[in-house]
Design a protein around this motif. Structure first.
Motif, PDB file in Angstrom:
ATOM      1  N   ARG A  34      30.125  84.410  -6.908  1.00  0.00           N
ATOM      2  CA  ARG A  34      30.558  85.677  -7.634  1.00  0.00           C
ATOM      3  C   ARG A  34      30.926  86.626  -6.599  1.00  0.00           C
ATOM      4  O   ARG A  34      30.321  86.678  -5.636  1.00  0.00           O
ATOM      5  CB  ARG A  34      29.371  85.973  -8.522  1.00  0.00           C
ATOM      6  CG  ARG A  34      29.334  85.065  -9.826  1.00  0.00           C
ATOM      7  CD  ARG A  34      28.216  85.592 -10.807  1.00  0.00           C
ATOM      8  NE  ARG A  34      28.914  87.025 -11.151  1.00  0.00           N
ATOM      9  CZ  ARG A  34      28.610  87.726 -12.212  1.00  0.00           C
ATOM     10  NH1 ARG A  34      26.994  87.164 -12.469  1.00  0.00           N
ATOM     11  NH2 ARG A  34      28.661  88.572 -12.705  1.00  0.00           N
ATOM     12  N   PRO A  35      31.786  87.487  -6.987  1.00  0.00           N
ATOM     13  CA  PRO A  35      32.798  87.371  -7.932  1.00  0.00           C
ATOM     14  C   PRO A  35      33.954  86.160  -7.730  1.00  0.00           C
ATOM     15  O   PRO A  35      33.967  85.707  -6.646  1.00  0.00           O
ATOM     16  CB  PRO A  35      33.542  88.627  -8.146  1.00  0.00           C
ATOM     17  CG  PRO A  35      32.607  89.525  -7.101  1.00  0.00           C
ATOM     18  CD  PRO A  35      31.934  88.581  -6.319  1.00  0.00           C
ATOM     19  N   THR A 125      28.300  84.519   7.177  1.00  0.00           N
ATOM     20  CA  THR A 125      27.001  84.336   6.726  1.00  0.00           C
ATOM     21  C   THR A 125      26.764  83.029   5.958  1.00  0.00           C
ATOM     22  O   THR A 125      25.529  82.632   6.429  1.00  0.00           O
ATOM     23  CB  THR A 125      26.673  85.622   5.698  1.00  0.00           C
ATOM     24  OG1 THR A 125      27.592  85.722   4.759  1.00  0.00           O
ATOM     25  CG2 THR A 125      26.616  87.161   6.629  1.00  0.00           C
TER      26      THR A 125
ATOM     27  N   SER B 151      20.725  85.539   5.662  1.00  0.00           N
ATOM     28  CA  SER B 151      22.192  85.042   5.474  1.00  0.00           C
ATOM     29  C   SER B 151      22.467  85.113   4.096  1.00  0.00           C
ATOM     30  O   SER B 151      23.497  85.416   3.821  1.00  0.00           O
ATOM     31  CB  SER B 151      21.823  83.349   5.956  1.00  0.00           C
ATOM     32  OG  SER B 151      21.078  82.729   5.019  1.00  0.00           O
ATOM     33  N   LEU B 152      21.387  85.105   3.143  1.00  0.00           N
ATOM     34  CA  LEU B 152      21.727  85.351   1.792  1.00  0.00           C
ATOM     35  C   LEU B 152      22.249  86.737   1.354  1.00  0.00           C
ATOM     36  O   LEU B 152      23.399  87.067   0.635  1.00  0.00           O
ATOM     37  CB  LEU B 152      20.426  85.089   0.809  1.00  0.00           C
ATOM     38  CG  LEU B 152      20.229  83.323   0.833  1.00  0.00           C
ATOM     39  CD1 LEU B 152      18.844  83.246   0.118  1.00  0.00           C
ATOM     40  CD2 LEU B 152      21.516  82.610   0.333  1.00  0.00           C
ATOM     41  N   ALA B 154      23.060  89.263   3.217  1.00  0.00           N
ATOM     42  CA  ALA B 154      24.374  89.784   3.905  1.00  0.00           C
ATOM     43  C   ALA B 154      25.713  89.315   3.348  1.00  0.00           C
ATOM     44  O   ALA B 154      26.955  89.779   3.534  1.00  0.00           O
ATOM     45  CB  ALA B 154      24.438  89.444   5.654  1.00  0.00           C
ATOM     46  N   GLY B 155      25.738  87.952   2.630  1.00  0.00           N
ATOM     47  CA  GLY B 155      26.848  87.337   2.095  1.00  0.00           C
ATOM     48  C   GLY B 155      27.163  87.521   0.896  1.00  0.00           C
ATOM     49  O   GLY B 155      26.925  88.611   0.034  1.00  0.00           O
ATOM     50  N   ALA B 156      27.696  86.462   0.359  1.00  0.00           N
ATOM     51  CA  ALA B 156      28.462  86.450  -0.989  1.00  0.00           C
ATOM     52  C   ALA B 156      27.158  86.915  -1.929  1.00  0.00           C
ATOM     53  O   ALA B 156      27.188  87.367  -3.092  1.00  0.00           O
ATOM     54  CB  ALA B 156      29.053  85.128  -1.376  1.00  0.00           C
ATOM     55  N   PRO B 157      26.279  86.344  -1.916  1.00  0.00           N
ATOM     56  CA  PRO B 157      24.870  86.593  -2.998  1.00  0.00           C
ATOM     57  C   PRO B 157      24.441  88.012  -2.623  1.00  0.00           C
ATOM     58  O   PRO B 157      23.566  87.996  -3.222  1.00  0.00           O
ATOM     59  CB  PRO B 157      24.038  85.522  -2.485  1.00  0.00           C
ATOM     60  CG  PRO B 157      24.422  84.584  -1.504  1.00  0.00           C
ATOM     61  CD  PRO B 157      25.497  85.159  -0.671  1.00  0.00           C
ATOM     62  N   VAL B 160      28.264  91.351   0.385  1.00  0.00           N
ATOM     63  CA  VAL B 160      29.656  91.000   0.180  1.00  0.00           C
ATOM     64  C   VAL B 160      30.148  90.996  -1.263  1.00  0.00           C
ATOM     65  O   VAL B 160      31.034  91.540  -1.630  1.00  0.00           O
ATOM     66  CB  VAL B 160      30.174  89.733   1.028  1.00  0.00           C
ATOM     67  CG1 VAL B 160      31.618  89.186   0.715  1.00  0.00           C
ATOM     68  CG2 VAL B 160      29.910  90.143   2.418  1.00  0.00           C
ATOM     69  N   GLY B 161      29.272  90.097  -1.971  1.00  0.00           N
ATOM     70  CA  GLY B 161      29.373  89.906  -3.463  1.00  0.00           C
ATOM     71  C   GLY B 161      29.477  91.363  -4.058  1.00  0.00           C
ATOM     72  O   GLY B 161      30.244  91.580  -4.912  1.00  0.00           O
ATOM     73  N   GLN B 163      30.044  94.181  -2.728  1.00  0.00           N
ATOM     74  CA  GLN B 163      31.205  95.011  -2.286  1.00  0.00           C
ATOM     75  C   GLN B 163      32.609  94.543  -3.137  1.00  0.00           C
ATOM     76  O   GLN B 163      33.314  95.310  -3.572  1.00  0.00           O
ATOM     77  CB  GLN B 163      31.528  95.051  -1.093  1.00  0.00           C
ATOM     78  CG  GLN B 163      32.787  95.849  -0.419  1.00  0.00           C
ATOM     79  CD  GLN B 163      32.879  97.019  -0.426  1.00  0.00           C
ATOM     80  OE1 GLN B 163      31.874  97.816  -1.072  1.00  0.00           O
ATOM     81  NE2 GLN B 163      33.957  97.840  -0.056  1.00  0.00           N
ATOM     82  N   VAL B 164      32.718  93.182  -3.458  1.00  0.00           N
ATOM     83  CA  VAL B 164      33.714  92.696  -3.955  1.00  0.00           C
ATOM     84  C   VAL B 164      33.804  93.427  -5.450  1.00  0.00           C
ATOM     85  O   VAL B 164      34.795  93.565  -5.903  1.00  0.00           O
ATOM     86  CB  VAL B 164      33.931  91.234  -3.896  1.00  0.00           C
ATOM     87  CG1 VAL B 164      35.002  90.598  -4.908  1.00  0.00           C
ATOM     88  CG2 VAL B 164      34.227  90.740  -2.578  1.00  0.00           C
ATOM     89  N   ALA B 165      32.693  93.025  -6.091  1.00  0.00           N
ATOM     90  CA  ALA B 165      32.597  93.482  -7.651  1.00  0.00           C
ATOM     91  C   ALA B 165      32.612  95.042  -7.828  1.00  0.00           C
ATOM     92  O   ALA B 165      33.230  95.404  -8.687  1.00  0.00           O
ATOM     93  CB  ALA B 165      31.290  93.199  -8.163  1.00  0.00           C
ATOM     94  N   TYR B 181      24.267  95.209 -11.539  1.00  0.00           N
ATOM     95  CA  TYR B 181      24.736  94.088 -10.620  1.00  0.00           C
ATOM     96  C   TYR B 181      25.199  94.250  -9.348  1.00  0.00           C
ATOM     97  O   TYR B 181      24.772  94.046  -8.256  1.00  0.00           O
ATOM     98  CB  TYR B 181      25.732  93.047 -11.355  1.00  0.00           C
ATOM     99  CG  TYR B 181      26.381  92.021 -10.568  1.00  0.00           C
ATOM    100  CD1 TYR B 181      25.668  90.857 -10.846  1.00  0.00           C
ATOM    101  CD2 TYR B 181      27.481  92.249  -9.611  1.00  0.00           C
ATOM    102  CE1 TYR B 181      26.135  89.487  -9.780  1.00  0.00           C
ATOM    103  CE2 TYR B 181      28.070  91.089  -8.882  1.00  0.00           C
ATOM    104  CZ  TYR B 181      27.299  89.846  -9.090  1.00  0.00           C
ATOM    105  OH  TYR B 181      27.966  88.769  -8.140  1.00  0.00           O
TER     106      TYR B 181
END
Lengths: 300, 300
Positions: A34-35, A125, B151-152, B154-157, B160-161, B163-165, B181
């Motif tokens: 996500r997103p 990552t 690794s979790l 710092a990344g999409a979970p 990064v996730g 910041q995108v949201a 969230y």
């Protein structure tokens, strides 16, 4: 190495089979991130095709040591994630400002700069996640060594350092030592790590690792020389990325410094050196020998 | 927990001492990176001051479990590297476009966008190097768990996730679930990982880890609520970063949704919850209890 084994080895079939394995593993590696936009930007570049040379080298090295390579698949995926991440960031407008990659618009052209930067960060990552959390059946000792290799190769001592040096040299006269410094960091380091990490997952001891490092260093530099040659001699259509861009950016390249023929000769010597290191393994090294030949004979 | 222990604990002295330890470790963590410009860009942001709350939480959690925290210093440094990397990338023109950070011009304002992106990438990979190659005396089993957590987060979970949201929500009406969230991913996750990784290095078993996760989740969310409040009530001079920027960007924040008083009340409840989890440790938890109080009482 018997001639019979080499001639009976169907390299095209091997390459096609390994590519299918890698593509399937790459596809399965990205979960429901996500997103949604982030997930799409990550998938867009990771699943954009490409030769998949690095993960295939990783699998081949593991197989040479352990006789099988299933356990190296997560690491092979991690390596392709790091490679993809470096392509996304290098293509950004503030860096190489490239519009075309693997025959498609670059990531930032489709998703914008912010998402391209963040998709790169997320792939980087995720690579470490693949090794640390998604490599079942491999001991923590081996995994932490792989993490160590990848942390060096992806950062300042590898890809990032090479890219910074490359940016600094644009439009400047550069000697062959500096050129090799850039190539070793930007391209050679990750190719080498692909082989080393596969061997580490397979449980290689230090002496075998050293031999494989020598093999990988030589093919890494040869790979970049051929890349430079293809930039001058091939078309964007065949390459799937902008051809002639080194000339336009006035970058120092092997053909510019040595000419095309002399550059090709240098690549050939490196490939012979790489292959000679594998002699102790005899027939077991057939895939790695064939991959070395492929690097010098490829047309894209 | 006896009142006597709490009152005799000099939190200001503790914080100052730990900050000096962390600063020294951060300074020593960056070697002779090449090229020079890259090294300078990395040092500029990593050594720009700041509260160093995350590494101090990491050390305190290790100390709670193991009685000492020297072995957690490389991990504490890794966490601050990841935090710094996310600040550098978030500040970029294509993202939050911020000019001021920790009282100084942001990284890209000084070094340009390309070097800022690459310095961030290099800090992120160096974080994994700190854990995998520069953590002597810690077992591979513990280190690979820390790599997994980082690794979790710092990344999409995680970062990064979040910041995108956050970028997707700018200028939109956002409900409190979406706001939480974003905060849990952008801020909470790394604060939580700071505590968890410190405890992992110290050798914490699962039940202790669960308690510390609850503590860390609560202080993480409280931290962000206070951050939102400070953005409205404080000045750029005190904060060391642009104040009022949430209002300007029309971001949804706790004060906007709940008002300042109700937001502060919510933070207070979270901090009480965090502290109650630490009761079984009695006096040994004094630093973590004081850090929880600090999070709600800070003015920057």
């Amino acid at each position: 190495m018997s001639e019979a084994v080499i001639s009976s080895f169907d390299f095209a079939a091997y390459l096609a089979k390994e590519k299918i394995r890698v593509e399937a593993a790459l596809d399965a590696s990205l979960g429901p991130e996500r997103p949604k936009q982030l997930r799409e930007a990550m998938r867009y570049s990771l699943l954009a095709g490409g030769k998949r040379l690095r993960p295939i080298l990783c699998l081949a090295a593991c197989e040479l040591i352990a006789g099988e390579s299933e356990t190296a698949l997560p690491t092979a995926v991690a390596i392709e994630m790091i490679h993809t991440m470096s392509l996304i960031h290098d293509d950004l407008p503030s860096m190489d400002n490239d519009d075309l990659r693997r025959g498609r618009p670059t990531n930032h052209k489709v998703y914008g700069d912010a998402l391209a930067i963040l998709a790169g960060d997320a792939l980087l990552t995720r690579a470490f996640e693949m090794v640390s959390l998604r490599s079942p059946g491999i001991s923590a000792e081996r995994l932490i060594k792989v993490v160590g290799e990848l942390s060096l190769v992806a950062g300042a001592p590898g890809l990032v350092g090479g890219q910074v040096a490359d940016l600094e040299c644009e439009g400047k006269d550069v000697d062959i030592d500096t050129l090799e410094y850039i190539h070793i960091h930007k391209t050679g380091a990750l190719l080498k790590a692909s082989v080393v990490c596969g061997a580490l997952i397979g449980g290689a001891k230090d002496d075998l690792l050293d031999a494989l490092r020598t093999y990988a260093e030589a093919i890494g530099l040869a790979f970049q020389i051929i890349d430079d040659i293809l930039d001058v001699t091939s078309s964007s259509e065949v390459l799937g990325k902008t051809a002639g861009k080194d000339l336009i950016a006035d970058k120092t390249t092997y053909p510019k410094l040595l000419g095309v023929d002399e550059s090709r000769q240098r690549a050939k010597v490196l490939i012979e050196k790489a292959k000679s290191v594998l002699e102790p393994w005899e027939d077991d090294a057939t895939p790695l020998l064939a991959l070395a030949d492929y690097i010098i004979s490829r047309d894209r």
